[in-house]
Design a protein around this motif. Structure first.
Motif, PDB file in Angstrom:
ATOM      1  N   SER A 250       0.935  -1.240   0.028  1.00 21.74           N
ATOM      2  CA  SER A 250      -0.099   0.220  -0.090  1.00 21.74           C
ATOM      3  C   SER A 250       0.911   1.185   0.128  1.00 21.74           C
ATOM      4  O   SER A 250       1.985   1.232   0.383  1.00 21.74           O
ATOM      5  N   ILE A 251       0.390   2.329  -0.581  1.00 15.68           N
ATOM      6  CA  ILE A 251       0.844   3.605  -0.495  1.00 15.68           C
ATOM      7  C   ILE A 251       1.344   4.127   1.073  1.00 15.68           C
ATOM      8  O   ILE A 251       2.386   4.827   1.307  1.00 15.68           O
ATOM      9  N   ASP A 252       0.428   3.809   2.041  1.00 16.28           N
ATOM     10  CA  ASP A 252       0.710   4.166   3.300  1.00 16.28           C
ATOM     11  C   ASP A 252       1.981   3.612   3.773  1.00 16.28           C
ATOM     12  O   ASP A 252       2.520   4.141   4.359  1.00 16.28           O
ATOM     13  N   VAL A 253       2.031   2.041   3.703  1.00 20.31           N
ATOM     14  CA  VAL A 253       3.207   1.216   4.328  1.00 20.31           C
ATOM     15  C   VAL A 253       4.352   1.630   3.568  1.00 20.31           C
ATOM     16  O   VAL A 253       5.534   1.711   3.955  1.00 20.31           O
ATOM     17  N   GLY A 254       4.375   1.557   2.127  1.00 21.47           N
ATOM     18  CA  GLY A 254       5.416   1.761   1.323  1.00 21.47           C
ATOM     19  C   GLY A 254       6.230   3.307   1.298  1.00 21.47           C
ATOM     20  O   GLY A 254       7.219   3.474   1.175  1.00 21.47           O
ATOM     21  N   VAL A 255       5.349   4.358   1.416  1.00 23.89           N
ATOM     22  CA  VAL A 255       5.669   5.592   1.296  1.00 23.89           C
ATOM     23  C   VAL A 255       5.435   6.371   2.460  1.00 23.89           C
ATOM     24  O   VAL A 255       6.170   6.926   2.993  1.00 23.89           O
ATOM     25  N   MET A 256       4.213   6.809   2.586  1.00 20.88           N
ATOM     26  CA  MET A 256       4.014   7.539   3.716  1.00 20.88           C
ATOM     27  C   MET A 256       4.360   7.330   5.224  1.00 20.88           C
ATOM     28  O   MET A 256       4.954   8.448   5.661  1.00 20.88           O
ATOM     29  N   ASN A 261       8.414  14.167   5.232  1.00 21.98           N
ATOM     30  CA  ASN A 261       7.598  15.288   4.606  1.00 21.98           C
ATOM     31  C   ASN A 261       6.211  15.031   4.595  1.00 21.98           C
ATOM     32  O   ASN A 261       5.507  15.618   3.696  1.00 21.98           O
ATOM     33  N   VAL A 262       5.540  14.276   5.486  1.00 22.42           N
ATOM     34  CA  VAL A 262       4.266  14.123   5.529  1.00 22.42           C
ATOM     35  C   VAL A 262       3.353  15.128   6.407  1.00 22.42           C
ATOM     36  O   VAL A 262       3.759  15.378   7.493  1.00 22.42           O
ATOM     37  N   ARG A 263       2.264  15.656   5.778  1.00 25.07           N
ATOM     38  CA  ARG A 263       1.649  16.926   6.494  1.00 25.07           C
ATOM     39  C   ARG A 263       0.018  16.258   6.197  1.00 25.07           C
ATOM     40  O   ARG A 263      -0.150  15.158   5.562  1.00 25.07           O
TER      41      ARG A 263
END
Length: 360
Positions: A250-256, A261-263
């Motif tokens: 998932s984008i959550d696990v893989g990137v976010m 730099n997450v807001r």
């Protein structure tokens, strides 16, 4: 921020197994009119973005088996706006494909990522939040997620903890939590520092491309050479090969969760992911006894707080049930305690194992 730089990617490739037996592999929930509006969830989602970006900047990513349904329900879309996934590999490859394609078309693009099957009650507030997010990412190289102000200690959602310091309502994310148990969810609510993770994101194209390169190099490398292949006659074959190389993540696990730099923008626009029969029950009208009924010939006796879904052509009589899901289709009948609806996914797995795909 120029309107022409705004893009929307709608993810519409899921199979909606928690809505079995109405949602089927061949025709899943995003293509169904669950809310009785005369429009599918996908059509409602598409219409929601009309004021956010030009129509040619809206992309649908779906499994190749559903491309025909998408074009039937949204005939105004061009073939190049319907991105076809050859395999189901979760949200990271799906977003990577769309982001690389949009980045090539417009390196200044600001992109909204949304699911095809969410419900938004306060659409005007939602559009305001999206515009704030688009304006923010046009000036900042941050990955923005929309966090929903929680109304209850729900264990079905992931949570986002955020810091109080903010830039005009855009907060730095402290950490992500996967679905908590009831006790932990109650603690989250009490602190006032947590939001539900809606799975909606906003970022500029350059930032997300760099994030894939930094945090999901295996996906980035699977799409190596995309600059020469996307938007060409070789795209289909190239994407098929890329997906075989991509990890299922998932984008959550893989990137976010890996990015600094997450807001997050805390939001309250009447959101539901319409993920379960119980969530649909909350969104639909109820009779005097708390029953949510779809079907013109349903009769109830001593029945309370049920969700009953049946064909208009069939007479269905329900007596003595409380807090149940009753779903009748031509070839399947589901009767399930609302409190145990998470087991529907287990039921469908058992059905596949014991009965094959005929009833799925």
């Amino acid at each position: 921020m120029e309107h022409k730089n705004n893009f929307v990617v709608i993810m519409a490739g899921g199979i909606g197994s928690r809505f079995w037996p109405v949602s089927r592999n061949a025709f899943p929930k995003q293509f169904l009119d669950f809310l009785g509006t005369g429009k599918s969830l996908l059509q409602l989602t598409y219409e929601r973005f009309q004021s956010v970006c030009p129509p040619e900047n809206i992309y649908i990513v779906t499994n190749e088996q559903y491309a025909g349904i998408v074009k039937e329900q949204l005939p105004q879309m061009q073939d190049e706006q319907v991105l076809q996934e050859p395999l189901r590999k979760n949200t990271a490859p799906c977003i990577a494909y769309a982001a690389f394609k949009i980045f090539l078309k417009n390196p200044k693009a600001n992109i909204i990522i949304a699911a095809s099957d969410h419900f938004i009650l306060k659409e005007n507030v939602y559009i305001e939040v999206l515009r704030k997010g688009l304006d923010y990412v046009s000036k900042n190289n941050h990955l923005v997620t929309l966090g929903i102000e929680p109304s209850r200690p729900d264990t079905g959602y992931g949570y986002i903890q955020y810091l109080e310091d903010n830039e005009n309502g855009v907060h730095k994310v402290k950490t992500f939590f996967e679905k908590p148990d009831k006790e932990l969810a109650e603690q989250f609510i009490k602190t006032g520092e947590f939001l539900w993770n809606s799975g909606m994101f906003i970022f500029n194209a350059k930032t997300i491309v760099k994030a894939f390169e930094a945090h999901l190099p295996e996906v980035f490398e699977a799409f190596a050479g995309y600059e020469k292949k996307l938007h060409t006659a070789d795209e289909k074959k190239f994407v098929e090969n890329a997906y075989t190389l991509c990890t299922n993540v998932s984008i959550d696990v893989g990137v976010m969760e890996k990015s600094s730099n997450v807001r997050v923008i805390p939001s309250n626009f009447g959101w539901s992911d319409v993920g379960t029969w119980a969530s649909l029950y909350e969104l639909t009208p109820h009779d005097y006894h708390g029953n949510s009924v779809a079907g013109k010939n349903v009769m109830t006796y001593d029945a309370h707080n049920n969700i009953i879904h049946a064909s208009d052509k069939k007479l269905v009589v329900v007596q003595g049930l409380e807090n149940y899901i009753v779903v009748d289709t031509p070839d399947a009948l589901l009767i399930c305690d609302k409190n145990n609806e998470q087991k529907i996914k287990d039921f469908t797995a058992d059905i596949k194992r014991m009965k094959g795909d005929k009833f799925l």
